[in-house]
Scaffold this active site. Structure first.
Site, PDB file in Angstrom:
ATOM      1  N   GLN A 253      18.923 -16.772  13.250  1.00  0.00           N
ATOM      2  CA  GLN A 253      19.614 -15.885  14.181  1.00  0.00           C
ATOM      3  C   GLN A 253      20.950 -15.411  13.603  1.00  0.00           C
ATOM      4  O   GLN A 253      21.782 -16.227  13.212  1.00  0.00           O
ATOM      5  CB  GLN A 253      19.835 -16.649  15.498  1.00  0.00           C
ATOM      6  CG  GLN A 253      20.337 -15.800  16.643  1.00  0.00           C
ATOM      7  CD  GLN A 253      19.329 -14.766  17.119  1.00  0.00           C
ATOM      8  OE1 GLN A 253      18.153 -15.045  17.277  1.00  0.00           O
ATOM      9  NE2 GLN A 253      19.792 -13.552  17.309  1.00  0.00           N
TER      10      GLN A 253
ATOM     11  N   ASP B  80      11.194 -11.364  10.391  1.00  0.00           N
ATOM     12  CA  ASP B  80      12.178 -10.346  10.756  1.00  0.00           C
ATOM     13  C   ASP B  80      12.087  -9.136   9.826  1.00  0.00           C
ATOM     14  O   ASP B  80      12.652  -8.090  10.106  1.00  0.00           O
ATOM     15  CB  ASP B  80      13.601 -10.932  10.605  1.00  0.00           C
ATOM     16  CG  ASP B  80      14.221 -11.287  11.937  1.00  0.00           C
ATOM     17  OD1 ASP B  80      13.800 -10.703  12.952  1.00  0.00           O
ATOM     18  OD2 ASP B  80      15.124 -12.140  11.953  1.00  0.00           O
TER      19      ASP B  80
ATOM     20  N   LYS C 250      13.082 -16.094  22.809  1.00  0.00           N
ATOM     21  CA  LYS C 250      12.070 -16.209  21.754  1.00  0.00           C
ATOM     22  C   LYS C 250      11.184 -17.421  22.006  1.00  0.00           C
ATOM     23  O   LYS C 250       9.961 -17.377  21.811  1.00  0.00           O
ATOM     24  CB  LYS C 250      12.740 -16.287  20.374  1.00  0.00           C
ATOM     25  CG  LYS C 250      13.190 -14.918  19.905  1.00  0.00           C
ATOM     26  CD  LYS C 250      14.203 -14.960  18.794  1.00  0.00           C
ATOM     27  CE  LYS C 250      14.758 -13.537  18.586  1.00  0.00           C
ATOM     28  NZ  LYS C 250      15.940 -13.485  17.754  1.00  0.00           N
TER      29      LYS C 250
END
Ligand code: NDP
Length: 283
Positions: A97, A120, A53
């Site tokens: 995460q 997300d 990322k």
């Protein structure tokens, strides 16, 4: 004869268009974009994702802020950090995460990320918006799959679409996106009575299960588009999908490899959502 869907190439072109758009907005309007990634603990797979990322942020011209927290971080400490990032103008997207260590409440964490920075698209507000088809962000993996299907030129409208897996992060939103494009959608899961029979009906088959090689060639309709979301680490260290590639490719018209299929697209879509968030500062 099947064609391979090259997720790396599609992902690279998405990231390049993001880079160009941001560079232009930077020059003309002074826009900047930043993504904050929080990782708690030492999960090796998560560390790889976080590194990827960061590299994608660099490629797109985003600032990236990494918060690597120890495994014994308390719920309060994590929520305090999220709250700080929610109020930080340099941060347009926040990603925590998953999975988190067991003592932390993932639902609470997701619910505390501002829906505006929830790149997300896991926050219930964003999930609801996806449901009604009026969204700012699409969840990254299903959105990446949609891009891959679009890259084949195959129309979704009117097609039999089968999604294997019903998780909140992949299967369910995947089905919803295919439905928005007027596919006739079936969702299969561990209680589905005849998985092979369901899969054989699919013009577009998406496997998001987490069981290596579950979908074999005899379960694939001749000419189907086969998208393999699965990322399973075998004992020999190799990465393997949910689809048995060697047999499925004999039936498919288009098929994704693992690795190099859906994986790179997930990150590209994360970048796209971060730019979308940053652009709201222009309004
Ligand atoms: P989950 O474990 O949350 O969900 C798996 C789903 O598969 C469940 O709905 C489960 O059914 C169903 N399932 C399990 N076994 C079977 C079976 N034998 N037959 C039919 N259905 C079955 O996984 P995720 O959705 O999070 O992830 C799925 C896969 O995708 C994993 O391999 C993961 O690593 C990968 N992944 C890849 C990403 C990428 O970027 N490429 C991103 C996210 C995930 P039930 O609900 O009944 O239990």
């Amino acid at each position: 004869m099947y064609k391979l869907i090259d997720g790396k190439a599609v992902s690279a072109s998405v990231k390049e268009s993001i880079r160009k758009e941001l560079a232009e907005l930077k020059e003309t309007k002074g826009l900047t974009a930043g993504l904050a990634v929080i990782i708690v603990g030492e999960d090796p797979a998560s560390k790889v994702y976080v590194r990827n990322k960061k590299l994608a942020c660099e490629a797109c011209g985003f600032e990236s802020f990494e918060y690597a927290l120890p495994a014994d971080t308390t719920q309060e400490e994590l929520l305090n950090l999220i709250n700080k990032l929610n109020n930080d103008d340099k941060v347009d997207g926040i990603l925590c995460q998953l999975p988190l260590p067991k003592h932390l409440d993932e639902k609470l964490v997701i619910n505390n990320i501002s829906p505006k920075k929830d790149v997300d698209a896991f926050h219930p507000e964003n999930v609801g918006q996806i449901m009604i088809g009026d969204y700012n962000y699409l969840p990254c993996t299903p959105a990446g799959v949609m891009e891959l299907i679009a890259s084949t030129g195959v129309e979704i409208s009117g097609k039999e679409c089968v999604v294997v897996g019903r998780s909140n992060i992949v299967g369910k939103p995947m089905a919803m996106l295919l439905l928005h494009q007027s596919g006739t959608v079936t969702i299969c899961h561990s209680r589905t009575k005849d998985l092979a029979e369901c899969c054989r009906r699919a013009d577009i088959l998406v496997a998001a299960v987490g069981v290596p090689n579950l979908i074999t060639g005899d379960m694939v309709k001749e000419g189907a588009v086969v998208i393999d979301v699965g990322m399973n680490r075998l004992d020999n260290g190799k990465l393997c999908g949910d689809v048995e590639f060697e047999t499925a490719k004999e039936k498919a018209s288009y098929i994704t490899p693992v690795p190099g299929g859906v994986g790179p697209m997930t990150i590209a879509m994360l970048m796209k959502n971060t730019l979308t968030s940053a652009k709201t500062k222009l309004k």
